[in-house]
Write a protein that holds these residues in place. Structure first.
Motif, PDB file in Angstrom:
ATOM      1  N   PRO A  75      25.584  21.318  52.829  1.00 14.27           N
ATOM      2  CA  PRO A  75      26.424  20.424  51.583  1.00 14.27           C
ATOM      3  C   PRO A  75      25.536  19.349  51.378  1.00 14.27           C
ATOM      4  CG  PRO A  75      27.821  21.134  53.482  1.00 14.27           C
ATOM      5  CD  PRO A  75      26.517  21.343  54.056  1.00 14.27           C
ATOM      6  N   THR A  76      24.622  18.727  52.266  1.00 12.41           N
ATOM      7  CA  THR A  76      23.782  17.387  51.906  1.00 12.41           C
ATOM      8  C   THR A  76      22.700  17.772  50.948  1.00 12.41           C
ATOM      9  OG1 THR A  76      24.155  16.475  54.193  1.00 12.41           O
ATOM     10  CG2 THR A  76      22.461  15.842  52.711  1.00 12.41           C
ATOM     11  N   MET A  77      22.254  19.006  51.213  1.00  7.17           N
ATOM     12  CA  MET A  77      21.093  19.492  50.475  1.00  7.17           C
ATOM     13  C   MET A  77      21.571  19.746  48.704  1.00  7.17           C
ATOM     14  SD  MET A  77      18.330  22.024  52.067  1.00  7.17           S
ATOM     15  CE  MET A  77      19.456  23.388  52.104  1.00  7.17           C
ATOM     16  N   MET A  78      22.943  20.400  48.720  1.00  6.31           N
ATOM     17  CA  MET A  78      23.367  20.637  47.516  1.00  6.31           C
ATOM     18  C   MET A  78      23.960  19.624  46.686  1.00  6.31           C
ATOM     19  SD  MET A  78      25.798  24.077  47.988  1.00  6.31           S
ATOM     20  CE  MET A  78      26.844  23.493  49.418  1.00  6.31           C
ATOM     21  N   TRP A  79      24.672  18.446  47.363  1.00  2.48           N
ATOM     22  CA  TRP A  79      25.239  17.457  46.825  1.00  2.48           C
ATOM     23  C   TRP A  79      24.120  16.346  46.362  1.00  2.48           C
ATOM     24  CZ3 TRP A  79      29.213  17.705  43.963  1.00  2.48           C
ATOM     25  CH2 TRP A  79      30.432  18.609  44.608  1.00  2.48           C
ATOM     26  N   ASP A  80      22.890  16.279  47.091  1.00  2.00           N
ATOM     27  CA  ASP A  80      21.944  15.336  46.808  1.00  2.00           C
ATOM     28  C   ASP A  80      21.120  16.005  45.514  1.00  2.00           C
ATOM     29  OD1 ASP A  80      19.736  13.368  47.238  1.00  2.00           O
ATOM     30  OD2 ASP A  80      18.397  14.943  48.216  1.00  2.00           O
ATOM     31  N   PHE A  81      20.856  17.155  45.379  1.00  3.89           N
ATOM     32  CA  PHE A  81      20.348  17.752  44.160  1.00  3.89           C
ATOM     33  C   PHE A  81      21.284  17.723  43.096  1.00  3.89           C
ATOM     34  CE2 PHE A  81      19.376  21.118  41.164  1.00  3.89           C
ATOM     35  CZ  PHE A  81      18.079  21.197  40.914  1.00  3.89           C
ATOM     36  N   TRP A  82      22.333  18.105  43.046  1.00  2.41           N
ATOM     37  CA  TRP A  82      23.512  17.824  41.903  1.00  2.41           C
ATOM     38  C   TRP A  82      23.447  16.369  41.566  1.00  2.41           C
ATOM     39  CZ3 TRP A  82      27.514  21.436  44.680  1.00  2.41           C
ATOM     40  CH2 TRP A  82      27.056  22.765  44.318  1.00  2.41           C
TER      41      TRP A  82
END
Length: 502
Positions: free
Chosen positions: A163-170
């Motif tokens: 989830p960290t990767m996803m929300w960092d990108f978004w």
């Protein structure tokens, strides 16, 4: 037929040689070593070792069916495509549904966009509309696509979804907000493939007999009615039946409850495109239906499950390059990028001759100068010339299929920022309208719960930075939405609300 089994076919090698010993390998004595000359062992094991073709990088888990497309309305004022030249005309279709980010063994009920890839086998060639169950996407420039997909896959160190990767990108790409909002709503967990809409998503063009061009978007409205799982229901289904959507489609068609979708288009003229307040070719934006109403075109029905999943569904290869006369491209950046990437992915996964496979092959005549390559299993052009121009064959371009020239807005080539134009950096109006004006109270509540659950998985030293930045985007879309998410995450609102709203 064998003499002792008159109703059975002979067992043969791949080359057609009949053989007997399918289960026992030739050996020296009952307990001795095996003989290299038992080539049946080699053939079985070598083929087994190669049974898995490379998995699709995206859209790996999917299902598909054959059916028909039927024209119900005259749209000849927009396109000269032969498929539309008569009301009531039909053609064969193949439609593949899929999840996007999961591996082939993932669950059908994961929170994920759904692929909606349609092929129409028309008399002018195969026409592919490679879309999703959403009208928008996360990014608007294809250079960002691989980075985005990496965030949806597995962390390179832990090999876990992050989830960290996803929300960092978004959080660093506010253009994603519109699609993220749809993904986090109940639309991110459809009950089944039959109970969701499909979209061509991109902007395409139509050209009529007078060589006049308009811009179009394709919509496929389910006639079964929209049904979605809530977040908890989707979680429960993952533990009950990981293949729920696959099973649902197969069972429905086997019961002869053939699913149908109404095919519709939106149309925008060149002049309307010039004055539209957003870039009409931006894949993160929609065309409001109040300004560009849906126009009925036809109906698709699925009525045949392929007899072999691998041969048809797994080996299907769609590409937006597969257009027909009267249908064309647009300056949509993501569409332009997919024109390159989709056929390239198919050549890597299936081989250069993938379009000869039955699910990919045009059922009408094809003529070109492609020759050779791995798995060329037709006549390879026989003795006809493999070059053009030539003095011996009768294959030549037909100038009747030439598209009209397209006027460009600029002659200056540069690396323009994807948010360069007026309105291009407005990432908040449409998501805000979706939340306020389209979703009902229950849908808004589920959206907030899903976002809070998903963002609660963000961890690590950058956790607060990522969450606060993403909260700023939610606040800019809608203050009430931002407040509800901040409260669910236990974040101090004063630190999260942006000083200015754009």
């Amino acid at each position: 037929m064998t003499e002792d089994s008159p109703n059975k076919q002979k067992l043969t090698t791949a080359s057609g040689r009949p053989y007997v010993e399918h289960e026992n390998t030739q050996s020296v004595g009952n307990r001795g070593p095996l003989l290299l000359q038992d080539f049946i062992l080699h053939e079985k094991m070598a083929h087994f070792n190669r049974e898995r073709i490379p998995e699709r990088v995206v859209h790996a888990k999917g299902t598909g069916a054959y059916g028909t497309f039927k024209v119900t309305q005259d749209i000849s004022q927009y396109t000269k495509a032969k498929i539309f030249n008569q009301i009531g005309k039909e053609c064969k279709i193949f439609l593949r549904f899929s999840t996007v980010g999961g591996e082939k063994g993932s669950a059908d009920s994961e929170r994920d966009p759904r692929g909606f890839a349609l092929r129409l086998y028309t008399e002018d060639g195969n026409w592919d509309i490679v879309g999703n169950n959403t009208p928008v996407f996360f990014v608007k420039d294809p250079k960002k696509f691989s980075d985005f997909i990496h965030t949806q896959k597995r962390d390179p160190r832990t090999n876990l979804k992050s989830p960290t990767m996803m929300w960092d990108f978004w959080s660093l790409n506010p253009e994603s907000l519109h699609q993220v909002m749809i993904l986090m709503s109940d639309r991110g967990t459809p009950y089944s493939y039959r109970h969701m809409d499909g979209f061509g998503s991109h902007t395409f063009s139509m050209i009529n007999a007078a060589n006049e061009r308009v811009w179009v978007k394709f919509h496929f409205k389910t006639q079964q009615g929209i049904q979605n799982f809530t977040g908890p229901e989707a979680d429960a289904m993952r533990s009950q039946d990981m293949d729920h959507a696959q099973r649902d489609l197969v069972d429905a068609i086997d019961r002869k409850e053939f699913p149908k979708w109404s095919v519709k288009i939106q149309v925008m003229t060149a002049q309307e495109a010039k004055i539209f307040r957003w870039n009409p070719f931006d894949l993160t934006k929609v065309w409001p239906h109040g300004e560009f109403p849906l126009i009925d075109v036809g109906e698709i029905e699925l009525n045949e499950i392929p007899k072999n999943y691998f041969a048809h569904v797994e080996q299907a290869a769609f590409a937006p390059t597969n257009q027909v006369d009267g249908i064309g491209f647009s300056p949509d950046r993501m569409l332009q990028g997919r024109i390159l990437s989709y056929p390239d992915a198919a050549r890597h996964r299936l081989g250069v001759n993938y379009e000869q496979l039955s699910v990919n092959a045009c059922p009408f005549i094809t003529n070109n100068f492609h020759r050779d390559g791995a798995m060329r299993f037709d006549d390879n052009g026989n003795d006809s010339p493999n070059y053009f121009p030539n003095s011996f064959g009768d294959v030549a371009p037909d100038l009747a299929y030439k598209e009209p020239a397209q006027e460009l807005d600029s002659s200056l080539a540069d690396w323009y920022d994807r948010n360069h134009g007026e309105g291009d950096n407005d990432h908040y109006t449409q998501p805000g309208n979706l939340y306020r004006n389209v979703m009902n109270e229950a849908e808004r509540k589920n959206l907030v719960n899903n976002i809070v659950t998903a963002m609660s998985g963000v961890s690590g030293p950058k956790r607060d930075q990522i969450i606060n930045l993403q909260l700023c985007h939610w606040f800019r879309a809608d203050i009430a939405l931002g407040m509800a998410i901040a409260k669910g995450l236990g974040v101090d609102v004063e630190s999260a609300v942006p000083k200015q709203h754009s």
